[in-house]
Design a protein around this motif. Structure first.
Motif, short mmCIF file in Angstrom:
data_model
loop_
_atom_site.label_atom_id
_atom_site.label_comp_id
_atom_site.label_asym_id
_atom_site.label_seq_id
_atom_site.Cartn_x
_atom_site.Cartn_y
_atom_site.Cartn_z
N ARG A 181 50.11 45.44 38.38
CA ARG A 181 51.22 46.40 38.47
C ARG A 181 50.88 47.67 37.69
O ARG A 181 49.87 48.29 37.99
N GLU A 182 51.70 48.08 36.69
CA GLU A 182 51.46 49.40 36.08
C GLU A 182 50.16 49.47 35.27
O GLU A 182 49.73 50.55 34.89
N GLN A 219 46.70 46.55 41.83
CA GLN A 219 48.13 46.76 41.59
C GLN A 219 48.99 45.54 41.88
O GLN A 219 50.00 45.33 41.23
N HIS A 220 48.61 44.72 42.87
CA HIS A 220 49.48 43.60 43.19
C HIS A 220 49.43 42.51 42.12
O HIS A 220 50.28 41.64 42.07
N ASN A 259 46.69 52.77 42.02
CA ASN A 259 47.81 52.26 42.83
C ASN A 259 47.37 51.94 44.25
O ASN A 259 48.18 51.54 45.06
N ILE A 260 46.11 52.14 44.56
CA ILE A 260 45.69 52.04 45.96
C ILE A 260 45.88 50.63 46.51
O ILE A 260 45.63 49.64 45.83
N CYS A 261 46.37 50.56 47.74
CA CYS A 261 46.58 49.28 48.43
C CYS A 261 45.80 49.37 49.74
O CYS A 261 44.66 48.95 49.81
N ALA A 311 47.24 48.48 36.48
CA ALA A 311 46.13 48.44 37.43
C ALA A 311 45.22 49.66 37.27
O ALA A 311 45.62 50.69 36.73
#
Lengths: 437, 469
Positions: free
Chosen positions: A311-312, A307-308, A317-319, A314
């Motif tokens: 972004r959309e 995601q980093h 959304n997991i960080c 990815a």
């Protein structure tokens, strides 16, 4: 007001710092905030407690919980935690680090994640594993999304009704807005068609049975879909592997690998897949690298999925994942080794079969389901399930957990002693006697 | 000490073990290894003794850097000190099974209820769910709540969500996973969301806006009142990304600014350790009007009750913080950030000159030392050189608004002396860059390893241990 032990700012420090900034009060730091939003009221918090008072309050709360002997699983298993694990996982270099973005000073984290990935691959037989996700059920929802992303113009996910309830509920919650259409049924293989992206089956089902998955992968693959297996990683040490069954993705919860029950968390989800799906795998992945002097080292890799960067677009959304719990699992599997894991499963097998046979002998239950099990099993009581459960609860056992379809669920891990098992049997016999009156 | 480079697998020797296991009760015949259900060969796990394990992982820990090792100014990650008593208390709840009836876990339920009350007090929200296990998980859960809210009202056309270009990458990613199309809101020259730029984007298809306030530049979105009114007027909701809640704690509350939904990162704001990338906890709070939508997801986005052990730590911290020290938290964090900013702005490029909140962003060095045939030192080089001086690096190359972003967040738990040491080192590095940028480009010089070849690692991924042939 006494100085807070975690805030080092003295009055003099504050004055010096404000002077450097060119302000005269802390309030001026918020001059850009619409002033009506500044909170002038009293905060509904207790007056600050000392450390000793805090500990006493936590002990007071803990004393309000009942200490029960756990004979149930259903997604959380009471295995023993070797003392080495909390001792090492508490090392603050592990505990207080963040995600290993600066690899030159994060080789400890990066290396144990690489070891964790390797061990998950060893247990599942699959090619690639990630650094962990939140828990088993969210890993399953991520796998569902992976199936959709890895197939063309398909968005249906077929899931078995024999998956644990905690897994099905998360799959359902994510499905509402999550880009896959979910059908849960007793026989998902009979519903395969060209719209199906993936099929999710348990390796050990909610009844505790080890599933015979012969032919499942062939059927799923023939329909152009992917096969996901939900697994107990502890049992995988003795079970035929997801790779051997032909699965494309294996997911599950690492909790049985020495993590305390802790009222549900923190645990750690794991995900493994075949190599061609590698770039669709969500979450952090650690890879081997070399520095300028050729020294072997480890880095976060394949970050173009994340995601980093994307972004959309990815894969997820997991960080943050559950890095420290992945360390727990890695320590556990290192300590146990292949022989320890085999003996552990054998101990669970013996004790759970011993209990099941004694329970059947009480005459309180119908004939058991067909199929073999390692530690968890269900029985259908001839009496009210909730009354049996409540009776045992009053005697200090968390056992005969009311489950779906009128069953009650039991689980016996290696932690349960002969005395505890005998006491449970005596309690059930007593219940049977009272019911017979 | 020479670099310790072993993997646990490489210490393995047949027949060793590091744990004792009971035999179990009864004499059921063990079927493992026979028939189709069981594996034929054991998994390739290491065979090591307990001392092997302890020494190996102790050595690995020594290759790591945590908040306890030194200053960790990683922007947007809020790497504050984690009180030790908070790590001790979760063990009191270790034996509770997550499916136990409420009456047998009264203490745990009371702890959750009280933590909910405390979080409501600090944020101005009315109800919380503790199911989400991390910040991004909280975002996803919050967006599910947002979508349930609209759907419950029969308002099904709202499929787009506004996300400023300065937002964390998790925002658009969470939106996409929740079936929402993210619409980028460009930042104005002052780094803030301009209500006039927002206006044309609003309409009946807008589900809401995800705002980080202060934003990732550390700047307070001062038009928040107007933004809230505009988004609400068009039927949308305001989502507050709690990643940057720290500077507001004890000063103002998102709920009072018009936010409808927020998540709180307990592992940032409420001092629970980051664990090398989790476990975190991302409870989501909502206003009274969204209580039914919250109920649609509460307890359904993770296995049981979320990361309860992390909530226990945050609860203990909140008890110690109390209504007195809560007043200091955000203000001290903000003070420290501004102090560093003002102490370094003559050496590093400050793209937006304004009072910041808990963090701020430089756009690289003022003098990067570039000259004929010598490339200038970049933000990456500054970051790597900081490691040589015993500091963790700031967040780099984020936000994406600038080419050389260097995002610094000191938190409220660092002393003036630590800040001064950091400032002195940052100034020294700037001077080194001006004199000899190649010194920075070759950094770090004093860490266990040098810069790895990450491109090669991604091109030919080696993702698990394979024994040498």
């Amino acid at each position: 007001m006494a100085q807070f032990p975690f805030f080092p700012h003295t009055g003099e420090d504050v004055s010096r710092m404000l002077k450097r900034i060119g302000l005269s009060s802390l309030e001026e730091l918020y001059a850009d905030v619409p002033q009506e939003f500044l909170y002038r009221g009293e905060y509904d918090l207790p007056s600050a407690l000392t450390e000793a008072e805090t500990k006493a309050r936590l002990e007071e709360l803990a004393a309000k919980n009942r200490k029960l002997t756990v004979f149930a699983g259903q997604g959380a298993y009471d295995h023993y935690t070797p003392s080495v694990i909390p001792a090492l996982a508490a090392r603050s270099e592990f505990l207080t680090a963040y995600t290993p973005y600066q690899c030159e000073i994060s080789q400890g984290t990066l290396r144990y994640i690489f070891e964790f990935q390797s061990m998950i691959c060893a247990l599942t037989g699959l090619d690639v594993a990630n650094a962990s996700v939140y828990d088993g059920p969210t890993a399953t929802a991520e796998a569902a999304r992976m199936c959709v992303a890895s197939t063309r113009k398909r968005n249906r996910i077929l899931a078995s009704a024999a998956l644990l309830p905690c897994v099905r509920k998360v799959l359902e919650a994510y499905a509402v807005f999550g880009g896959y259409a979910l059908s849960i049924s007793d026989n998902p293989l009979s519903a395969l068609d060209a719209s199906v992206a993936g099929v999710i089956l348990p390796s050990v089902d909610k009844y505790g049975r080890v599933c015979d998955l012969d032919g499942a992968a062939d059927a799923v693959h023939a329909a152009g879909a992917l096969l996901v297996l939900y697994c107990d990683p502890s049992a995988l040490a003795v079970l035929r592997t997801p790779a051997d069954w032909g699965a494309d993705i294996a997911v599950g919860d690492a909790q049985p690998l020495g993590m305390p029950l802790s009222y549900g968390g923190p645990y750690a989800g794991f995900m493994a897949c075949r190599e061609p799906l590698m770039r669709k795998l969500p979450g952090r992945i650690v890879g081997q690298a070399a520095d300028g002097e050729g020294r072997r080292c480890f880095v976060l890799t394949l970050q173009a999925r994340e995601q980093h960067i994307r972004r959309e677009k990815a894969t997820s959304n997991i960080c943050s994942n559950e890095s420290l719990m992945a360390l727990w699992a890695t320590l556990y599997l290192s300590l146990m080794g292949p022989q320890g894991m085999k003996e552990l499963n054998a101990a669970c097998y013996r004790s759970s079969h011993f209990l099941r046979d004694k329970l059947l002998a009480t005459g309180l239950f119908d004939a058991p389901l067909e199929g073999d099990f390692v530690k968890e099993f269900v029985l259908r009581p001839r009496v009210d399930a909730r009354r049996l459960h409540k009776y045992l609860l009053d005697k200090g056992f968390f056992a005969a957990l009311p489950a779906e379809e009128g069953f009650v669920s039991f689980c016996v891990t290696e932690r349960r002693t002969r005395a505890e098992i005998d006491a449970l049997i005596a309690a059930v016999e007593q219940f049977a006697g009272e019911e017979g009156k | 000490m020479s670099y310790y480079d072993k993997l646990i697998f490489e210490l393995s020797k047949n027949g060793r073990r590091g744990a004792s296991v009971p035999r179990g009760v009864g004499d059921a015949e063990i079927p493992f290894g026979a028939g189709t259900l069981w594996r034929e060969t054991p998994p390739a796990l290491p065979e090591v003794s307990e001392p092997d394990v302890v020494r190996h992982y102790t050595r690995l820990s020594q290759l790591n850097f945590g908040v306890d090792s030194g200053f960790y100014p990683l922007g947007s990650c809020t790497m504050k000190y984690n009180p030790k008593v908070c790590d001790e208390v979760p063990a009191l709840f270790a034996g509770l099974h997550p499916l136990q009836e409420e009456e047998t876990v009264a203490g745990a339920r009371e702890l959750l209820a009280e933590t909910e009350r405390f979080l409501c007090a600090v944020t101005g929200m009315k109800h919380f769910t503790f199911s989400p296990c991390a910040g991004a998980h909280g975002e996803l859960t919050g967006l599910m709540i947002l979508r349930h809210y609209h759907e419950m009202r029969g308002d099904t056309a709202r499929t787009r969500i506004l996300v400023p270009d300065s937002a964390h990458g998790t925002n658009p990613a969470s939106a996409a996973i929740c079936g929402l199309e993210p619409v980028t809101v460009p930042s104005g020259p002052d780094g803030l969301v301009d209500p006039e730029a927002l206006r044309p984007l609003l309409g009946p298809d807008i589900a809401g806006i995800m705002l980080t306030n202060p934003n990732t530049l550390g700047l307070f979105e001062k038009h928040i009142k107007e933004i809230a009114a505009m988004v609400h007027a068009c039927g949308g909701l305001l989502y507050y990304d709690g990643a940057n809640l720290n500077p507001l704690v004890g000063v103002l509350r998102p709920g009072d600014m018009g936010f409808d939904i927020l998540h709180v990162n307990l592992h940032k704001t409420f001092a629970t350790p980051h664990g090398g990338g989790g476990p975190g906890s991302g409870p989501v709070g909502v206003t009274e009007a969204l209580k039914p939508a919250l109920a649609a997801v509460d307890g359904r986005v993770s296995a049981f009750h979320g990361n309860f052990g992390v909530v226990v730590r945050a609860y203990a911290y909140l008890l110690m913080l109390g209504r007195e020290h809560v007043r200091e938290l955000g203000a001290f964090a903000t003070l420290s950030a501004n102090y560093i900013k003002e102490s370094l702005r003559d050496k590093y490029k400050l793209p937006i000159d304004s009072v910041c909140k808990h963090e701020f962003v430089f756009d690289g060095l003022l003098d990067d030392g570039a000259r004929e045939g010598v490339p200038g030192a970049t933000t990456l080089d500054v970051a790597k050189r900081l490691l040589d001086y015993g500091f963790h690096a700031p967040t780099i190359y984020f936000p994406l608004l600038f080419h050389q972003s260097l995002m610094i967040e000191p938190t409220e738990t660092e002393s003036l002396e630590t800040l001064d040491e950091f400032i002195a080192v940052m100034r020294k590095i700037a001077d080194e860059a001006a004199a000899d940028p190649m010194l920075l480009k070759a950094a770090p010089h004093h860490t266990p390893i040098g810069r790895p070849d990450e491109t090669e690692a991604a091109r030919h991924p080696i993702l698990k241990y394979t024994p040498a042939a």
